[in-house]
Write a protein that holds these residues in place. Structure first.
Motif, PDB file in Angstrom:
ATOM      1  N   SER A 241      42.590 -11.193  -0.387  1.00  0.00           N
ATOM      2  CA  SER A 241      42.933 -12.647   0.490  1.00  0.00           C
ATOM      3  C   SER A 241      42.969 -12.304   2.014  1.00  0.00           C
ATOM      4  O   SER A 241      43.779 -11.821   2.916  1.00  0.00           O
ATOM      5  CB  SER A 241      44.258 -13.284  -0.753  1.00  0.00           C
ATOM      6  N   VAL A 242      42.312 -13.012   2.485  1.00  0.00           N
ATOM      7  CA  VAL A 242      41.934 -13.349   4.163  1.00  0.00           C
ATOM      8  C   VAL A 242      41.614 -15.348   4.065  1.00  0.00           C
ATOM      9  O   VAL A 242      41.944 -15.518   3.417  1.00  0.00           O
ATOM     10  CB  VAL A 242      40.869 -12.613   4.917  1.00  0.00           C
ATOM     11  N   THR A 243      41.566 -15.702   5.968  1.00  0.00           N
ATOM     12  CA  THR A 243      41.634 -16.835   6.059  1.00  0.00           C
ATOM     13  C   THR A 243      39.904 -16.613   6.316  1.00  0.00           C
ATOM     14  O   THR A 243      39.262 -15.569   6.713  1.00  0.00           O
ATOM     15  CB  THR A 243      42.811 -16.683   7.177  1.00  0.00           C
ATOM     16  N   ARG A 244      39.720 -18.310   6.939  1.00  0.00           N
ATOM     17  CA  ARG A 244      38.760 -18.799   7.544  1.00  0.00           C
ATOM     18  C   ARG A 244      38.411 -17.538   8.439  1.00  0.00           C
ATOM     19  O   ARG A 244      36.915 -17.359   9.013  1.00  0.00           O
ATOM     20  CB  ARG A 244      38.008 -19.569   6.908  1.00  0.00           C
ATOM     21  N   GLN A 245      39.470 -18.448   9.335  1.00  0.00           N
ATOM     22  CA  GLN A 245      40.063 -17.659  10.275  1.00  0.00           C
ATOM     23  C   GLN A 245      39.397 -16.312  10.869  1.00  0.00           C
ATOM     24  O   GLN A 245      38.724 -15.866  11.798  1.00  0.00           O
ATOM     25  CB  GLN A 245      41.365 -18.213  11.744  1.00  0.00           C
ATOM     26  N   GLN A 246      39.831 -15.645   9.621  1.00  0.00           N
ATOM     27  CA  GLN A 246      39.660 -14.210   9.964  1.00  0.00           C
ATOM     28  C   GLN A 246      38.080 -13.650   9.937  1.00  0.00           C
ATOM     29  O   GLN A 246      37.939 -12.456  10.568  1.00  0.00           O
ATOM     30  CB  GLN A 246      40.428 -13.186   9.468  1.00  0.00           C
ATOM     31  N   LEU A 247      37.575 -14.401   9.306  1.00  0.00           N
ATOM     32  CA  LEU A 247      36.236 -14.284   8.906  1.00  0.00           C
ATOM     33  C   LEU A 247      35.233 -14.999   9.872  1.00  0.00           C
ATOM     34  O   LEU A 247      34.276 -15.047   9.501  1.00  0.00           O
ATOM     35  CB  LEU A 247      35.899 -14.324   7.252  1.00  0.00           C
ATOM     36  N   HIS A 248      35.792 -15.883  10.579  1.00  0.00           N
ATOM     37  CA  HIS A 248      34.830 -16.668  12.015  1.00  0.00           C
ATOM     38  C   HIS A 248      34.118 -17.396  10.887  1.00  0.00           C
ATOM     39  O   HIS A 248      32.643 -17.434  10.899  1.00  0.00           O
ATOM     40  CB  HIS A 248      34.173 -15.576  12.859  1.00  0.00           C
ATOM     41  N   LEU A 249      34.940 -18.005   9.982  1.00  0.00           N
ATOM     42  CA  LEU A 249      34.412 -19.542   9.447  1.00  0.00           C
ATOM     43  C   LEU A 249      35.068 -20.516   9.500  1.00  0.00           C
ATOM     44  O   LEU A 249      35.714 -20.731  10.112  1.00  0.00           O
ATOM     45  CB  LEU A 249      33.820 -19.420   7.375  1.00  0.00           C
TER      46      LEU A 249
ATOM     47  N   LEU B 129      26.987  -6.290   4.808  1.00  0.00           N
ATOM     48  CA  LEU B 129      27.925  -5.737   5.223  1.00  0.00           C
ATOM     49  C   LEU B 129      28.831  -4.681   4.398  1.00  0.00           C
ATOM     50  O   LEU B 129      28.890  -4.297   3.315  1.00  0.00           O
ATOM     51  CB  LEU B 129      29.804  -7.226   4.847  1.00  0.00           C
ATOM     52  N   SER B 130      29.360  -4.132   4.839  1.00  0.00           N
ATOM     53  CA  SER B 130      30.596  -3.254   3.800  1.00  0.00           C
ATOM     54  C   SER B 130      31.104  -3.881   2.840  1.00  0.00           C
ATOM     55  O   SER B 130      31.069  -4.469   2.727  1.00  0.00           O
ATOM     56  CB  SER B 130      31.614  -2.982   4.662  1.00  0.00           C
ATOM     57  N   HIS B 131      30.748  -3.183   1.592  1.00  0.00           N
ATOM     58  CA  HIS B 131      31.537  -3.445   0.342  1.00  0.00           C
ATOM     59  C   HIS B 131      32.782  -4.129   0.523  1.00  0.00           C
ATOM     60  O   HIS B 131      33.061  -5.432  -0.193  1.00  0.00           O
ATOM     61  CB  HIS B 131      31.673  -2.074  -0.841  1.00  0.00           C
ATOM     62  N   GLU B 132      34.167  -3.732   1.409  1.00  0.00           N
ATOM     63  CA  GLU B 132      34.679  -4.530   1.443  1.00  0.00           C
ATOM     64  C   GLU B 132      35.697  -5.415   2.430  1.00  0.00           C
ATOM     65  O   GLU B 132      36.064  -6.159   1.891  1.00  0.00           O
ATOM     66  CB  GLU B 132      36.023  -3.560   2.200  1.00  0.00           C
ATOM     67  N   GLN B 133      34.552  -5.479   3.699  1.00  0.00           N
ATOM     68  CA  GLN B 133      33.867  -6.738   4.315  1.00  0.00           C
ATOM     69  C   GLN B 133      33.614  -8.005   3.225  1.00  0.00           C
ATOM     70  O   GLN B 133      34.087  -9.070   3.412  1.00  0.00           O
ATOM     71  CB  GLN B 133      33.647  -6.456   5.023  1.00  0.00           C
TER      72      GLN B 133
ATOM     73  N   TYR C 174      37.848 -13.144  -8.287  1.00  0.00           N
ATOM     74  CA  TYR C 174      38.085 -13.492  -7.271  1.00  0.00           C
ATOM     75  C   TYR C 174      38.776 -15.100  -8.095  1.00  0.00           C
ATOM     76  O   TYR C 174      38.932 -15.820  -7.540  1.00  0.00           O
ATOM     77  CB  TYR C 174      37.786 -13.802  -5.569  1.00  0.00           C
ATOM     78  N   ASN C 175      38.508 -15.662  -9.288  1.00  0.00           N
ATOM     79  CA  ASN C 175      38.082 -16.772 -10.116  1.00  0.00           C
ATOM     80  C   ASN C 175      37.649 -17.909  -9.264  1.00  0.00           C
ATOM     81  O   ASN C 175      38.105 -19.241  -8.638  1.00  0.00           O
ATOM     82  CB  ASN C 175      39.204 -17.321 -10.109  1.00  0.00           C
ATOM     83  N   VAL C 176      36.297 -17.301  -8.339  1.00  0.00           N
ATOM     84  CA  VAL C 176      35.578 -18.349  -7.425  1.00  0.00           C
ATOM     85  C   VAL C 176      34.308 -19.033  -8.633  1.00  0.00           C
ATOM     86  O   VAL C 176      33.556 -17.758  -9.260  1.00  0.00           O
ATOM     87  CB  VAL C 176      34.754 -17.251  -6.267  1.00  0.00           C
ATOM     88  N   PRO C 177      33.949 -19.714  -8.498  1.00  0.00           N
ATOM     89  CA  PRO C 177      32.796 -20.835  -9.545  1.00  0.00           C
ATOM     90  C   PRO C 177      31.432 -20.063  -9.045  1.00  0.00           C
ATOM     91  O   PRO C 177      31.279 -19.994  -7.823  1.00  0.00           O
ATOM     92  CB  PRO C 177      32.941 -22.145  -9.348  1.00  0.00           C
ATOM     93  N   ILE C 178      30.886 -19.887 -10.202  1.00  0.00           N
ATOM     94  CA  ILE C 178      28.863 -19.674 -10.292  1.00  0.00           C
ATOM     95  C   ILE C 178      28.425 -20.402 -10.632  1.00  0.00           C
ATOM     96  O   ILE C 178      28.431 -21.053 -11.579  1.00  0.00           O
ATOM     97  CB  ILE C 178      29.218 -18.181 -10.741  1.00  0.00           C
ATOM     98  N   VAL C 179      27.267 -20.782 -10.325  1.00  0.00           N
ATOM     99  CA  VAL C 179      26.446 -21.516 -10.125  1.00  0.00           C
ATOM    100  C   VAL C 179      25.226 -21.692 -10.769  1.00  0.00           C
ATOM    101  O   VAL C 179      24.240 -20.559  -9.726  1.00  0.00           O
ATOM    102  CB  VAL C 179      26.448 -23.231  -9.644  1.00  0.00           C
ATOM    103  N   THR C 180      24.832 -21.367 -11.710  1.00  0.00           N
ATOM    104  CA  THR C 180      23.957 -20.610 -12.122  1.00  0.00           C
ATOM    105  C   THR C 180      23.023 -21.441 -13.141  1.00  0.00           C
ATOM    106  O   THR C 180      23.260 -22.451 -14.073  1.00  0.00           O
ATOM    107  CB  THR C 180      24.379 -19.105 -12.686  1.00  0.00           C
TER     108      THR C 180
ATOM    109  N   TYR D  80      34.934 -13.575  -1.149  1.00  0.00           N
ATOM    110  CA  TYR D  80      35.248 -14.851  -2.284  1.00  0.00           C
ATOM    111  C   TYR D  80      36.660 -15.310  -2.507  1.00  0.00           C
ATOM    112  O   TYR D  80      37.143 -16.110  -2.994  1.00  0.00           O
ATOM    113  CB  TYR D  80      35.543 -13.077  -3.069  1.00  0.00           C
ATOM    114  N   SER D  81      38.125 -14.584  -1.347  1.00  0.00           N
ATOM    115  CA  SER D  81      38.766 -15.140  -0.899  1.00  0.00           C
ATOM    116  C   SER D  81      39.012 -16.290  -0.162  1.00  0.00           C
ATOM    117  O   SER D  81      39.902 -17.656  -0.510  1.00  0.00           O
ATOM    118  CB  SER D  81      40.014 -14.128   0.211  1.00  0.00           C
TER     119      SER D  81
END
Length: 652
Positions: free
Chosen positions: A448-456, A528-532, A561-567, A537-538
């Motif tokens: 888990s990270v924050t939006r700020q850490q990902l510059h979002l 992005l790298s796989h880890e990044q 990550y329990n993220v909903p997907i629209v498909t 998703y967090s």
């Protein structure tokens, strides 16, 4: 005037009037086509020429100038055939012979080009362009002969073999950069040199742009590809199977991303090459002689081995050793890393070198009873391996992105959660419906990270599209536009890959289709790298599947990550990955089947926080079903035993 790379007016293809006796409405259409052609609207001209030929196959002008368009596109073999057809229909037009000479010169047939220019002058002694072309060609020939004599006495001369290799390498480099016109030109020039192969002239059949500007361009591309394959099949091209990964071409990886059934196209590719393989299929009674365990070979190539291990590592680690022997077949360069990840000491490791014929012999000598191909077409090497009938039984699965079209692959391992028997028509292989998902994705730690850490942006919904560029079908742009229009504080996060030019083309298409105002809320990230990548998703609100190509690995990551997907479920396998996962979790209400429902669901998930939280809770409670590797392994073992013990497709 449609020019090629020569001094004007020398060696140029001319577009002028031709007046066959035809109905007035066809003549009007022809004049309109010529007008568009002269103005540089090649797509519009091509459409009109094809319309003319659909009504009148004897229209020499339409045949001819459609051929000149193919020349402009670098499709030299088709260009030559169309222009020759026009001359057979109308052999008194000097312009036809002049253009014919230019095309012949382009593919290295200099003597025939001279004859064509001479014929043009015979028909019209005052034809200035034909005379200039002929004189320029003679002048160039004289210079070439003089240079050759001078250079022969000097050390360090670049041999014709080196020139051939350089041109071929240039063709490959241009191909990777998707500079297809230049690639085709280099391959044709290489084919014209001593030692060049006729097969190289057809390499453009494997070309396909990753980013298509619009749906019309996809339609035209498929029409041209289908026609080109028909021409190749009629040409009786010489095939040396030992050199095919080097000389040949394969169905583009981008084809399944266009929303079309690929079966007939892939069958035509396979028909070109099947005749070149002399191998007989090994007999099961021979491979199983003197042993009781079933020997299974798994084939993966460098560059694809990481994805293979992400979903098959559990099978390789836990396949029952009392019943099965494993042969791991891959290039030598990746065997150590694969060995360390699998951590099993009873596997037979078969390392391949760059020689295709040697690799075929070594795999066949391993006497596997069944070989599983992770990607039948991920690269030329693993596309052509199955043609050599490496084992009594060959199969593939999701790594091949739908049917391979290869007649020597017997089975395609799918799932009852993904497909039904009605979809067999899309496959050359026999569909096998496992009672599990066909791949065994192993759960990974979440971070888990924050939006700020990902510059979002700190506020607003984040609609995540974790797709490779090919998945962004032009139709998807319209979905994205409607979502941003209805969620006026939401943002799109799109991945653009590491190919800068393609990323630029894609970005401009998105900007144009969404408009400048909405484009301000589009956030583009390179590869992005796989880890990044997993960290996103967090923080994202939901994932948006492409309506023509659903997520598989990315869908597993999102659900982890329990993220909903629209498909949006379609009829083809590649449009059903996510819906299959939802079905395994008994979450069918979240599967949409049309654009309107897709947009409505996306906006509701993005703007209704309570609804979003409810879906996340449901995923958390049910996702264990999609990470159940025990049932996955059991289903594979059951299939291996059935197909080997019965070896009768009518019973499977």
């Amino acid at each position: 005037m449609v020019s090629i790379e020569m001094k004007k007016p020398s060696h140029s293809l001319l577009v002028t009037k031709s007046t066959p006796t035809i109905p007035s409405h066809v003549d009007n259409r022809y004049q309109n086509a010529l007008t568009k052609h002269r103005a540089g609207d090649l797509a519009g001209a091509e459409y009109l020429y094809r319309q003319i030929l659909s009504e009148n196959l004897s229209h020499a002008g339409a045949w001819h100038f459609l051929g000149t368009i193919f020349h402009k596109q670098g499709r030299y073999e088709e260009s030559l055939q169309y222009v020759e057809k026009s001359i057979r229909l109308e052999n008194s037009k000097s312009i036809f012979y002049n253009n014919y000479g230019v095309i012949l010169l382009e593919i290295g047939k200099t003597d025939e080009a001279i004859s064509a220019f001479q014929k043009a002058l015979e028909l019209d002694p005052h034809y200035a362009d034909a005379r200039a072309n002929l004189e320029q060609l003679r002048l160039n020939q004289n210079k070439t002969e003089g240079l050759k004599t001078t250079f022969e006495s000097l050390p360090g001369l670049i041999s014709s073999q080196s020139l051939l290799e350089n041109l071929f390498q240039q063709g490959n480099q241009f191909f990777v950069q998707e500079q297809f016109y230049e690639a085709n030109r280099a391959f044709h020039q290489a084919a014209s040199l001593p030692g060049g192969q006729e097969l190289w002239r057809w390499k453009s059949l494997g070309f396909c742009p990753t980013v298509m500007p619009n749906e019309e361009s996809i339609i035209r591309y498929w029409q041209q590809l289908d026609h080109g394959l028909d021409l190749a099949l009629q040409s009786n091209i010489a095939i040396d199977w030992r050199r095919l990964p080097f000389d040949g071409f394969t169905p583009s990886f981008n084809l399944p991303h266009h929303g079309n059934d690929c079966r007939s196209i892939k069958e035509k590719f396979a028909q070109i090459f099947t005749k070149g393989f002399p191998h007989d299929r090994p007999k099961l009674k021979t491979t199983m002689r003197n042993r009781t365990r079933i020997r299974i070979g798994f084939v993966t190539m460098a560059g694809h081995h990481r994805g293979f291990l992400r979903v098959y590592q559990s099978l390789l680690q836990k396949l029952n050793p009392d019943k099965f022997e494993i042969v791991f077949i891959s290039p030598l360069s990746v065997q150590n890393s694969c060995r360390n990840l699998i951590g099993r000491n009873d596997i037979i490791w078969l390392g391949l070198n760059d020689r295709f014929d040697d690799s075929v012999i070594r795999i066949r000598d391993a006497q596997c009873d069944l070989i599983y191909h992770w990607k039948a077409g991920g690269c030329p090497f693993d596309y052509f391996l199955p043609f050599a009938k490496l084992a009594p039984i060959q199969c593939t699965s999701l790594g091949s992105h739908g049917t391979s079209g290869i007649p020597t692959i017997d089975y395609y391992l799918s799932s009852s959660f993904l497909e039904t028997s009605e979809l067999q028509k899309y496959y050359t292989e026999r569909l096998i419906f496992l009672d599990s998902y066909p791949t065994g994705y192993v759960s990974e730690p979440t971070d888990s990270v924050t939006r700020q850490q990902l510059h979002l942006p700190e506020k607003g919904s984040l609609y995540f599209c974790p797709h490779r560029l090919a998945k962004y079908h032009p139709r998807f742009d319209l979905y994205l536009k409607q979502i941003l229009e209805r969620d006026q504080t939401g943002y799109l996060i799109l991945l653009t890959g590491n190919h800068l030019q393609l990323a630029k083309v894609f970005s401009e298409r998105i900007r144009q289709n969404l408009g400048e105002y909405l484009f301000r809320r589009v956030i583009l990230f390179p590869l992005l790298s796989h880890e990044q990548y997993r960290k996103f998703y967090s923080v994202v609100t939901c994932v948006l599947d492409s309506p023509v190509y659903a997520g598989d690995l990315t869908a597993h990551d999102a659900l982890e990550y329990n993220v909903p997907i629209v498909t949006q479920q379609g009829t083809l396998l590649v449009q059903r990955y996510t819906s299959g996962l939802y079905r395994m979790m008994n979450m069918e209400p979240f599967i949409t089947d049309n654009e309107e429902n897709y947009i409505n669901l996306a906006v509701r998930i993005g703007t209704d926080t309570d609804y979003n939280a409810t879906i996340r809770q449901t995923i958390a409670e049910r996702k264990e079903a999609i990470f159940d590797t025990k049932s996955f392994i059991r289903e594979y073992e059951h299939f291996f035993e059935r197909v080997i013990n019965l070896f009768d497709v009518s019973i499977i």
